[in-house]
Write a protein that holds these residues in place. Structure first.
Motif: not given
Length: 220
Positions: A34-36, A172-173, A214-220
């Motif tokens: 999650x990147x705000x 999770x980041x 929900x709200x997370x994107x797959x980074x790797x």
């Protein structure tokens, strides 16, 4: 123990970038983000993170190389720097928890690093690895640094690992928004504010990670 400055190597960073990506892809079933916060080209940023595992030393490099693209440096305990000297090549420099004079030198070096264009600094304000779920207790270094550089963003990053869905861990980041700080606050009040912001992020991660993507994107 003598202070160890950063000694970035563009060639090493380029190679280590690929290695780090493959390492996280192999060791984790998924890495979610999650990147705000999205730094501008002119942004100067202090990122502060919770510190619960060996992986925390590589997470800042991963985020900077694939998301933030700033001139990044990180504080690292001198004993760990001696054990893993290659961290100098990706921007780490030493700080001693046992030598106050050396710590002051490290903090001054950090300030100079933050004066570079598009600079960033990663710091673990607890000063050591702590058990997951323990209360955050920050030293005053983060608060002091925030007062030394004008127009700087201070951004919390929560790190949470689990094996809820697989025998292979998930990471999770959560990159929060810059923490607004009133100039009149004391160092202790600033530290408590920073603790509260990161505690809120970690609480959200603990409640949702592995249960709701929900709200997370797959980074790797």
């Amino acid at each position: 123990m003598a202070f160890i400055p950063a000694d970035e190597s563009p060639w090493f960073i380029k190679c280590f970038r690929i290695y780090t990506w493959l390492l996280f892809k192999r060791r984790f079933s998924n890495v979610w983000l999650i990147q705000d916060y999205h730094p501008e080209r002119t942004s100067r940023t202090i990122y502060y993170l919770n510190h619960h595992s060996w992986w925390d030393g590589l997470i800042p490099f991963l985020l900077n190389e694939f998301r933030f693209h700033q001139q990044a440096r990180a504080m690292m305990e001198d004993k760990q720097m001696q054990r893993y000297p290659f961290f100098r090549k990706i921007g780490a420099f030493s700080i001693s928890r046992e030598d106050p004079k050396s710590s002051i030198r490290s903090l001054r070096y950090a300030v100079k690093s933050l004066l570079r264009p598009s600079a960033s600094l990663y710091i673990y304000p607890e000063g050591k690895i702590t058990p997951p779920g323990s209360n955050l207790i920050f030293k005053n270094g983060l608060s002091w640094l925030g007062k030394q550089v004008s127009d700087i963003d201070i951004v919390p990053i929560g790190i949470y690992m689990h094996t809820i869905r697989s025998d292979k861990p998930e990471l999770h980041l959560s990159v929060g928004s810059p923490v607004p700080v009133e100039p009149k606050l004391s160092n202790e009040e600033r530290s408590r504010l920073f603790e509260q912001k990161l505690e809120a992020i970690l609480s959200d991660l603990q409640q949702t990670a592995g249960f709701d993507d929900a709200g997370f994107e797959r980074f790797i």
